[in-house]
Scaffold this active site. Structure first.
Site, PDB file in Angstrom:
ATOM      1  N   ASN A  10       0.932  -1.173   0.114  1.00  0.00           N
ATOM      2  CA  ASN A  10      -0.017   0.091   0.020  1.00  0.00           C
ATOM      3  C   ASN A  10       1.024   1.288  -0.009  1.00  0.00           C
ATOM      4  O   ASN A  10       1.443   1.434   1.132  1.00  0.00           O
ATOM      5  CB  ASN A  10      -0.839   0.087   1.124  1.00  0.00           C
ATOM      6  CG  ASN A  10      -1.610   1.244   1.293  1.00  0.00           C
ATOM      7  OD1 ASN A  10      -1.880   2.014   0.447  1.00  0.00           O
ATOM      8  ND2 ASN A  10      -2.209   1.358   2.641  1.00  0.00           N
ATOM      9  N   LYS A  12       0.066   4.326  -0.167  1.00  0.00           N
ATOM     10  CA  LYS A  12      -0.601   5.411   0.250  1.00  0.00           C
ATOM     11  C   LYS A  12      -0.306   6.558  -0.703  1.00  0.00           C
ATOM     12  O   LYS A  12      -0.330   6.625  -1.840  1.00  0.00           O
ATOM     13  CB  LYS A  12      -0.172   5.863   1.699  1.00  0.00           C
ATOM     14  CG  LYS A  12      -0.287   4.413   2.834  1.00  0.00           C
ATOM     15  CD  LYS A  12       0.171   4.877   4.144  1.00  0.00           C
ATOM     16  CE  LYS A  12       0.194   3.216   4.635  1.00  0.00           C
ATOM     17  NZ  LYS A  12       0.181   3.555   6.420  1.00  0.00           N
ATOM     18  N   HIS A  97      -9.410   1.183   4.949  1.00  0.00           N
ATOM     19  CA  HIS A  97      -7.955   1.479   5.567  1.00  0.00           C
ATOM     20  C   HIS A  97      -8.239   2.594   6.890  1.00  0.00           C
ATOM     21  O   HIS A  97      -9.019   3.414   6.675  1.00  0.00           O
ATOM     22  CB  HIS A  97      -7.016   2.080   4.716  1.00  0.00           C
ATOM     23  CG  HIS A  97      -5.816   2.039   5.346  1.00  0.00           C
ATOM     24  ND1 HIS A  97      -5.238   3.108   6.222  1.00  0.00           N
ATOM     25  CD2 HIS A  97      -4.478   1.039   5.110  1.00  0.00           C
ATOM     26  CE1 HIS A  97      -3.896   2.674   6.583  1.00  0.00           C
ATOM     27  NE2 HIS A  97      -3.540   1.649   6.136  1.00  0.00           N
ATOM     28  N   GLU A  99      -6.761   5.067   7.839  1.00  0.00           N
ATOM     29  CA  GLU A  99      -6.569   6.376   7.410  1.00  0.00           C
ATOM     30  C   GLU A  99      -7.750   6.825   6.764  1.00  0.00           C
ATOM     31  O   GLU A  99      -7.972   8.011   6.688  1.00  0.00           O
ATOM     32  CB  GLU A  99      -5.210   6.605   6.622  1.00  0.00           C
ATOM     33  CG  GLU A  99      -3.940   6.241   7.440  1.00  0.00           C
ATOM     34  CD  GLU A  99      -2.783   5.709   6.803  1.00  0.00           C
ATOM     35  OE1 GLU A  99      -2.825   5.540   5.677  1.00  0.00           O
ATOM     36  OE2 GLU A  99      -1.818   5.024   7.436  1.00  0.00           O
ATOM     37  N   GLU A 166      -5.153  -4.674  10.808  1.00  0.00           N
ATOM     38  CA  GLU A 166      -4.267  -3.887  10.890  1.00  0.00           C
ATOM     39  C   GLU A 166      -4.420  -3.087  12.376  1.00  0.00           C
ATOM     40  O   GLU A 166      -5.228  -2.011  12.244  1.00  0.00           O
ATOM     41  CB  GLU A 166      -4.330  -2.631   9.871  1.00  0.00           C
ATOM     42  CG  GLU A 166      -3.950  -3.315   8.584  1.00  0.00           C
ATOM     43  CD  GLU A 166      -3.356  -2.324   7.404  1.00  0.00           C
ATOM     44  OE1 GLU A 166      -2.170  -2.468   6.982  1.00  0.00           O
ATOM     45  OE2 GLU A 166      -4.053  -1.367   7.270  1.00  0.00           O
ATOM     46  N   SER A 212       3.653  -2.189  10.331  1.00  0.00           N
ATOM     47  CA  SER A 212       5.149  -2.319  10.564  1.00  0.00           C
ATOM     48  C   SER A 212       5.527  -3.434  10.098  1.00  0.00           C
ATOM     49  O   SER A 212       6.588  -4.088  10.752  1.00  0.00           O
ATOM     50  CB  SER A 212       5.236  -1.715  11.960  1.00  0.00           C
ATOM     51  OG  SER A 212       5.014  -0.495  12.175  1.00  0.00           O
TER      52      SER A 212
END
Ligand code: PGA
Length: 250
Positions: A10, A12, A97, A99, A166, A212
């Site tokens: 990803n 982003k 996601h 975010e 996640e 991470s």
């Protein structure tokens, strides 16, 4: 058990045309031996998908979008539909996601509508769930993720959808849950997916771990039971690191 591991990058809001060299390098490193072990996709910004498709046209590394609108087209300035992503060369799309949930206030209902849109367009949705640090510290991680699964998966979703766990506090922080916590969450998620979808579908649904993931911890995380691959942010910007992670399956 027939779940083929999936390692998804990803990017982003990162990547200009010059970054396509990384996708080219990933595609080149994704050799027959690795293909036999795991599926690899990268989700660059939508502006790069069609260009990336020309690089990765040989049936090697796959492509995905990072979000889609629920409608196929219409008066939604700035939005991109699942049909558009498909047309550009994507076969996957990330939805929900953290975010998107935090920056754009997306609810479980929004995420479910986007996942349904992806399926309508012939894309495989990668549906993201995960608790915040405060929720984990309060002992609510399982209940929060369970509710996200109930609310974000279309009730009639097919067995080829992908779910990504996640933990929000592990994204971009260098922190990861313990192997035991990942094992507990993934086993719980699979049960909850089965409760939501029924029909034994959960046995085929890939549940990715994200947050991470690096070459140095990939092997440990990917060998946890019920972890069927990784959703990789920062480390997927570099072909060397991304392939280093995928090599956990080699
Ligand atoms: P990270 O991001 O690998 O940089 O922690 C993961 C993600 O947000 O998908």
């Amino acid at each position: 058990m027939t779940r083929r591991p999936l390692v998804a990058g990803n990017w982003k809001m990162n990547g200009l045309r010059g970054s396509l060299a990384e996708i080219k390098a990933m595609d080149a490193a994704y050799d027959d031996a690795l293909r036999g072990r795991a599926e690899l996709i990268v989700c660059p910004p939508a502006t790069l998908i069609a260009l990336a498709r020309d690089i990765a046209a040989g049936g090697g590394i796959g492509l995905g979008g990072q979000d889609c609108h629920a409608a196929p087209s219409g008066a939604h300035t700035g939005d991109i539909s699942a049909e558009m992503l498909k047309d550009a060369g994507a076969s996957y799309v990330i939805v929900g996601h953290s975010e998107r949930r935090s920056d754009h206030g997306e609810t479980d209902a929004d995420v479910q509508a986007k996942a349904a849109a992806a399926l309508r367009a012939g894309l495989t949705p990668i549906i993201c769930v995960g608790e915040t640090r405060a929720e984990r510290e309060a002992g609510e991680a399982l209940s929060v993720v369970g509710a996200q699964i109930d609310g974000s998966l279309p009730a009639d979703a097919p067995r080829h959808i992908v779910v990504a766990y996640e933990p929000v506090w592990a994204i971009g922080t260098g922190l990861t849950p313990t192997v035991d916590d990942v094992a507990e969450m993934h086993a719980f998620a699979r049960e909850r997916i089965e409760a939501r979808l029924g029909g034994g579908k959960s046995a085929d649904i890939r549940i990715l771990y994200g947050g991470s993931v690096k070459p140095s911890n990939a092997r440990e995380l990917m060998s946890v039971p019920n972890v069927d691959g990784a959703l990789v942010g920062g480390a997927s910007l570099s072909a060397k690191d991304f392939i280093g992670i995928a090599n956990a399956y080699r």
